[in-house]
Scaffold this active site. Structure first.
Site, PDB file in Angstrom:
ATOM      1  N   CYS A   1       7.168  10.169   0.743  1.00  0.00           N
ATOM      2  CA  CYS A   1       6.008  11.053   0.819  1.00  0.00           C
ATOM      3  C   CYS A   1       6.066  11.899  -0.349  1.00  0.00           C
ATOM      4  CB  CYS A   1       6.465  11.980   2.096  1.00  0.00           C
ATOM      5  SG  CYS A   1       5.004  13.239   2.531  1.00  0.00           S
TER       6      CYS A   1
ATOM      7  N   ARG B   1       0.726  -1.306   0.306  1.00  0.00           N
ATOM      8  CA  ARG B   1       0.150  -0.171  -0.015  1.00  0.00           C
ATOM      9  C   ARG B   1       0.712   1.285  -0.062  1.00  0.00           C
ATOM     10  NH1 ARG B   1      -0.915   5.147   2.314  1.00  0.00           N
ATOM     11  NH2 ARG B   1      -0.688   3.931   4.334  1.00  0.00           N
TER      12      ARG B   1
END
Length: 300
Positions: free
Chosen positions: A239, A16
């Site tokens: 990120c 994920r």
């Protein structure tokens, strides 16, 4: 002399968190093969996918297919950002659901167009309903140490956000160094405080390796008594809101470090590297983590 845990649980986030921002569209059958290999390696808790808008996260557009094909367990975790995503996850059979909020208001506003307080308010009835239905709820706390927009986050702000989630009845707090800027002293300080504040809640540390400090931060967190860590096979992920955030800490490197400290994980590092073999040809960059490179050299 400090004491360390004898056993650590690694929550694999590669399928994920590791793949959600991957430039190459990874086929569903490859993701399933990756997931199955990770389980064969001894991974017992894993983030499988997320029910988010395919417009914003096209890599997760096959969430339902992943849930249909994966061998689901009680700790097959699905990320859902809102009530709609939670409903879709439950329809697909999810028994463990992760929600997320950043400590930083600016991060939340740029990410989900809500302040931190607005995010908690929106999630409150969702979490209450999930707990009434016996669903395991994992709260992911983003920007717990630093924010790409606001800089250093005050420890008290992070603890207060965690307190709000605990009051709602969540089972787990996954506390993240989202942009990989924390140092070991900061990691120890935050997690010792969190352990003191929430002794009955599962506490998980989630470190990114932007400055190659993730293993040092994990060691500091071990000293604070943390025995659960989010990790990503091959160091996949990063990120999208922080330049240079180079990915999650690599599962194989964490397994190796913990083994050298006589801490058991139940994860077979050779089989873990075989799982990375499945995904490596399908991502947009070479996998260059320390233990995977050693594994590759050993085969040649």
């Amino acid at each position: 002399m400090f004491s360390l845990p004898k056993k650590v649980t690694l929550i694999e986030v590669g399928p994920r968190d590791g793949l959600q921002n991957e430039k190459n569209q990874v086929e569903t059958d490859i993701k399933i093969a990756f997931i199955n290999k990770l389980k064969e390696a001894g991974i017992t808790e894993m983030e499988l996918t997320s029910f988010v808008s395919p417009k914003w996260v096209p890599q997760m557009s096959d969430a339902r297919e992943i849930m249909n094909q994966a061998d689901l367990t009680e700790r097959s975790i699905v990320l859902a950002p809102n009530a709609k995503g939670v409903a879709l996850a439950q329809e697909a059979g999810a028994k463990s659901i992760a929600v997320f909020v950043g400590v930083s208001n600016t991060f939340n506003q740029k990410n989900i167009n809500r302040t931190t307080d607005e995010s908690i308010e929106a999630l409150t009835p969702v979490i209450f309903k999930l707990k009434e239905e016996g669903i395991f709820v994992r709260a992911c706390i983003s920007t717990a140490f630093y924010c790409p927009y606001e800089g250093k986050i005050d420890v008290e702000e992070c603890i207060e956000l965690c307190r709000k989630f605990v009051a709602l009845g969540v089972d787990e707090l996954s506390v993240a160094d989202t942009i990989g800027m924390a140092n070991p002293l900061e990691s120890y300080e935050l997690f010792i405080r969190l352990r003191q504040a929430f002794p009955t809640v599962l506490l998980t540390a989630h470190f990114h390796d932007t400055r190659k400090m993730a293993l040092a931060n994990i060691f500091a967190s071990l000293q604070a008594g943390i025995d659960r860590f989010d990790t990503s096979a091959g160091g996949l992920g990063g990120c999208p809101f922080a330049d240079g955030a180079t990915g999650n800490v690599a599962t194989e490197d964490v397994v190796n470090m913990l083994a050298s400290l006589n801490i058991t994980t139940g994860v077979d590092i050779k089989k873990l590297c075989e799982a990375i073999d499945v995904i490596a040809p399908h991502v947009s960059h070479p996998i260059e983590t320390g233990m995977y490179q050693l594994y590759e050299k050993g085969r040649n």
